[in-house]
Design an enzyme around this catalytic site. Structure first.
Site, short mmCIF file in Angstrom:
data_model
loop_
_atom_site.label_atom_id
_atom_site.label_comp_id
_atom_site.label_asym_id
_atom_site.label_seq_id
_atom_site.Cartn_x
_atom_site.Cartn_y
_atom_site.Cartn_z
N ASP A 64 0.82 -1.21 0.00
CA ASP A 64 0.00 0.00 0.00
C ASP A 64 0.85 1.26 0.00
O ASP A 64 2.06 1.21 0.23
CB ASP A 64 -0.96 -0.01 1.20
CG ASP A 64 -0.28 -0.46 2.50
OD1 ASP A 64 0.94 -0.33 2.61
OD2 ASP A 64 -0.99 -0.94 3.39
N ASN A 133 -7.57 -3.16 14.24
CA ASN A 133 -8.96 -3.37 13.81
C ASN A 133 -9.08 -4.51 12.81
O ASN A 133 -10.14 -4.73 12.22
CB ASN A 133 -9.55 -2.08 13.22
CG ASN A 133 -8.85 -1.65 11.93
OD1 ASN A 133 -7.92 -2.30 11.47
ND2 ASN A 133 -9.31 -0.56 11.34
N HIS A 135 -7.30 -4.87 9.95
CA HIS A 135 -6.99 -4.59 8.54
C HIS A 135 -5.68 -5.25 8.12
O HIS A 135 -4.78 -5.46 8.93
CB HIS A 135 -7.00 -3.09 8.22
CG HIS A 135 -5.86 -2.28 8.70
ND1 HIS A 135 -6.01 -1.12 9.43
CD2 HIS A 135 -4.51 -2.42 8.56
CE1 HIS A 135 -4.83 -0.59 9.69
NE2 HIS A 135 -3.90 -1.36 9.18
N GLU A 140 -9.71 -2.06 5.12
CA GLU A 140 -10.32 -1.72 6.40
C GLU A 140 -11.62 -2.49 6.61
O GLU A 140 -12.30 -2.86 5.65
CB GLU A 140 -10.64 -0.22 6.43
CG GLU A 140 -9.40 0.68 6.42
CD GLU A 140 -8.84 0.92 7.82
OE1 GLU A 140 -8.67 -0.05 8.57
OE2 GLU A 140 -8.55 2.09 8.14
C1 GLP Z 1 -0.61 0.06 8.65
C2 GLP Z 1 -0.28 -0.63 7.31
C3 GLP Z 1 -0.45 -2.12 7.43
C4 GLP Z 1 0.20 -2.55 8.72
C5 GLP Z 1 -0.65 -2.08 9.86
C6 GLP Z 1 -0.08 -2.38 11.24
O1 GLP Z 1 -1.65 0.97 8.57
N1 GLP Z 1 -0.99 -0.17 6.16
O2 GLP Z 1 0.13 -2.76 6.30
O3 GLP Z 1 0.27 -3.96 8.79
O4 GLP Z 1 -1.02 -0.73 9.72
O5 GLP Z 1 0.91 -1.48 11.59
P1 GLP Z 1 1.88 -1.73 12.79
O6 GLP Z 1 2.78 -2.85 12.39
O7 GLP Z 1 2.62 -0.44 12.95
O8 GLP Z 1 1.04 -2.07 13.97
#
Ligand code: GLP
Length: 239
Positions: A64, A133, A135, A140
């Site tokens: 992304d 959440n 995702h 989402e």
């Molecule tokens: C972000 C990314 C995801 C990631 C997630 C968790 O928003 N788009 O690809 O896996 O949130 O992030 P973190 O590893 O900082 O908890």
């Protein structure tokens, strides 16, 4: 799902780095799907610091990117990947694929990305983090999910979780991003999901043991025949 539990983040990251190195050795032109966020940082560190692998033929597709953020901006996921992995291990720029959040026609950009993944022969190994959440990428929770790469509207909690990259100010985090879709992710030949820390314990439990629901996009990974979930003890503490 194969669930692996490690004593700590370091052990988890070392094991995943060893697995990726072995996959690159077995298939030098490996096609990797890669995540950003805080969770994979120790894993990228382990890849940088551990035994060298030949990354010259590896191709990468990131999950992304923020809409409206230039690839060259330090807040972009593209810049994060360059700093944390591509630069240090030497992935040639020509082998790095990213959704372009500044493309004039975002729909056409998403279609281009899907075609590029197909032209590369599909993703061999898709590495994922998970949002609190549920995702994955920026898919989402909601009444429906997108199959393919798409423009995603980010929920307030997701913007807050990404604030660190924007000077700690959630208001500066874009409200939209481009993300691979659920089918894009589920078509990968192998999927590895990493989750660490107690804040992920609840969502990990629901993802692995609960119903498959669009309210928790990662639950769809239960449908994939080759998923490894790598957890530290804290993230595994509710199972
Ligand atoms: C972000 C990314 C995801 C990631 C997630 C968790 O928003 N788009 O690809 O896996 O949130 O992030 P973190 O590893 O900082 O908890």
């Amino acid at each position: 799902m194969t669930i692996q539990i490690f004593d700590d983040v370091r052990a988890l990251s070392a094991e995943l780095a060893a697995g990726v190195r072995a996959a690159v050795t077995a298939k030098p032109s490996l096609v990797l799907g890669l995540p950003t966020g805080r969770t994979p940082l120790p894993f990228y560190h382990a890849l940088r610091e551990g035994p060298a692998a030949d990354w010259s033929q590896v191709r990468t597709f990131n999950l992304d990117e923020f809409v409206g953020v230039a690839a060259s901006a330090p807040e972009s996921y593209r810049a994060y990947m360059q700093r944390e992995l591509f630069g240090p291990v030497g992935v040639p720029a020509a082998h790095v694929e990213f959704l372009d959040g500044r493309a004039g026609d975002l729909e056409a950009e998403c279609e281009r990305y899907e075609r590029a993944i197909a032209a590369a022969g599909g993703i061999d190994m898709m590495i994922l983090g998970i949002g609190t959440n549920g995702h994955i990428g920026f898919n989402e929770p909601g009444p429906y999910l997108h199959a393919r790469s798409h423009r995603a509207h980010l929920q307030p909690g997701t913007r807050q979780a990404n604030a660190a990259m924007f000077g700690g100010d959630a208001a500066r985090v874009p409200e939209a991003a481009l993300s691979m879709g659920m089918a894009t992710i589920l078509e990968a030949r192998a999927v590895v999901l990493m989750a660490t820390g107690v804040a992920k314990a609840g969502v990990v439990q629901a993802m692995a043991d609960g119903h498959i629901t669009t309210s928790l996009p990662a639950s769809f990974l239960q449908l994939h025949p080759n998923v490894t979930v790598m957890l530290d003890r804290e993230a595994a503490s509710r199972r």
